[in-house]
Design a protein around this motif. Sequence first.
Motif, short mmCIF file in Angstrom:
data_model
loop_
_atom_site.label_atom_id
_atom_site.label_comp_id
_atom_site.label_asym_id
_atom_site.label_seq_id
_atom_site.Cartn_x
_atom_site.Cartn_y
_atom_site.Cartn_z
N ARG A 3 -34.74 -24.95 23.56
CA ARG A 3 -34.57 -23.68 22.81
C ARG A 3 -33.56 -22.76 23.51
N LYS A 4 -33.59 -22.81 24.83
CA LYS A 4 -32.65 -21.94 25.57
C LYS A 4 -31.21 -22.32 25.27
N VAL A 5 -30.98 -23.57 24.90
CA VAL A 5 -29.63 -24.02 24.59
C VAL A 5 -29.29 -23.74 23.12
N ILE A 6 -30.19 -24.08 22.20
CA ILE A 6 -29.81 -24.05 20.77
C ILE A 6 -30.19 -22.75 20.06
N CYS A 7 -31.20 -22.04 20.56
CA CYS A 7 -31.61 -20.81 19.84
C CYS A 7 -32.23 -19.81 20.83
N PRO A 8 -31.43 -19.36 21.81
CA PRO A 8 -31.99 -18.54 22.89
C PRO A 8 -32.58 -17.21 22.45
N LYS A 9 -32.20 -16.71 21.27
CA LYS A 9 -32.73 -15.41 20.85
C LYS A 9 -33.99 -15.54 19.99
N LYS A 10 -34.35 -16.76 19.65
CA LYS A 10 -35.57 -16.93 18.85
C LYS A 10 -36.79 -16.86 19.75
N LEU A 11 -37.95 -16.69 19.13
CA LEU A 11 -39.20 -16.68 19.90
C LEU A 11 -39.38 -18.00 20.65
N ASN A 12 -40.13 -17.97 21.74
CA ASN A 12 -40.30 -19.19 22.53
C ASN A 12 -41.44 -20.04 21.96
N THR A 13 -41.65 -21.18 22.59
CA THR A 13 -42.64 -22.14 22.09
C THR A 13 -44.04 -21.52 22.01
N ALA A 14 -44.45 -20.85 23.07
CA ALA A 14 -45.82 -20.28 23.10
C ALA A 14 -46.00 -19.25 21.98
N GLU A 15 -44.96 -18.46 21.73
CA GLU A 15 -45.04 -17.46 20.67
C GLU A 15 -45.12 -18.11 19.29
N TRP A 16 -44.32 -19.16 19.09
CA TRP A 16 -44.35 -19.87 17.80
C TRP A 16 -45.76 -20.41 17.56
N VAL A 17 -46.32 -21.04 18.57
CA VAL A 17 -47.67 -21.62 18.43
C VAL A 17 -48.68 -20.50 18.16
N ARG A 18 -48.54 -19.40 18.89
CA ARG A 18 -49.49 -18.28 18.72
C ARG A 18 -49.46 -17.73 17.29
N ILE A 19 -48.26 -17.52 16.75
CA ILE A 19 -48.15 -16.95 15.39
C ILE A 19 -48.70 -17.92 14.35
N ILE A 20 -48.37 -19.19 14.50
CA ILE A 20 -48.84 -20.18 13.52
C ILE A 20 -50.38 -20.25 13.56
N LYS A 21 -50.96 -20.30 14.74
CA LYS A 21 -52.42 -20.37 14.84
C LYS A 21 -53.07 -19.09 14.33
N GLU A 22 -52.41 -17.97 14.58
CA GLU A 22 -52.93 -16.69 14.08
C GLU A 22 -52.95 -16.70 12.55
N ALA A 23 -51.86 -17.19 11.96
CA ALA A 23 -51.80 -17.26 10.49
C ALA A 23 -52.90 -18.18 9.96
N HIS A 24 -53.01 -19.36 10.54
CA HIS A 24 -54.04 -20.31 10.07
C HIS A 24 -55.44 -19.70 10.17
N ALA A 25 -55.68 -19.00 11.28
CA ALA A 25 -57.01 -18.39 11.47
C ALA A 25 -57.28 -17.31 10.42
N MET A 26 -56.21 -16.73 9.88
CA MET A 26 -56.38 -15.68 8.86
C MET A 26 -56.38 -16.26 7.45
N GLY A 27 -56.38 -17.60 7.36
CA GLY A 27 -56.42 -18.23 6.04
C GLY A 27 -55.05 -18.32 5.38
N ILE A 28 -54.00 -18.19 6.18
CA ILE A 28 -52.64 -18.36 5.65
C ILE A 28 -52.14 -19.73 6.12
N PRO A 29 -52.02 -20.70 5.21
CA PRO A 29 -51.51 -22.01 5.64
C PRO A 29 -50.02 -21.92 5.94
N SER A 30 -49.49 -22.94 6.60
CA SER A 30 -48.05 -22.96 6.86
C SER A 30 -47.55 -24.39 6.81
#
Length: 207
Positions: free
Chosen positions: A143-170
């Motif tokens: 990610r540091k090479v191809i998309c350094p300004k995007k959220l990192n791996t841990a943040e991506w996982v956190r948001i996706i799990k947060e959405a799933h826990a709230m009943g929002i599929p992805s």
Amino acid sequence: MRELHAGNIVTYVKNQNLHVTNICKNLCGFCGFGGSAEDDGAYCNDKVAIQAKVRLALKRGVTEICPLSGVHPEFTIDTYYDLITCVHEVGPHIHLHAFSPDEVVHAASRSNISSAEVLGRLKVAGLGSLQGTAAEILVDSVRKVICPKKLNTAEWVRIIKEAHAMGIPSTATIMYGSCESAKHRAEHLGILRTIQDETNGFTELAP
Ligand code: SF4
């Protein structure tokens, strides 16, 4: 395996992408779509233009709209909320498959609220499912090479799990073929599998 889960019937939806803006704060090196506001051809569609696109989509029998846009530096939770209501004003039954974890984090930061609050407000507005985009390869050294300004791996996982826990599929995605190795791809798929084992919130994997 699919037949074991779903029987011998294949279904599909008529989906249309809707580009709201190509102005993006991230400027990922691999991307030919996003650019800065000063670039020739930079655009940000207003409500009239967006609703015209939705009307056209409805005429084509589209049942799902997928806004795909740059991460506009000035968008806030209100912008994303208004986009959902703008689409549903014209097509109240359209499924909105919208916004990446990066946009969720951006909306939270721009609006001084938590990501959970962003997701909660989007759900109330009528968000049907969250995009699993911005995943690219879920390995930070890549990610540091191809998309350094995007959220990192841990943040991506956190948001996706947060959405799933709230009943929002992805959905889940993988963007392969840049500088990653086969091991990185396997790590990425392992992360997606672990999330799915935990939440069962992914509806598809889009390579
Ligand atoms: S965030 Fe998306 S639109 Fe923006 S530059 Fe990166 S890939 Fe392109």
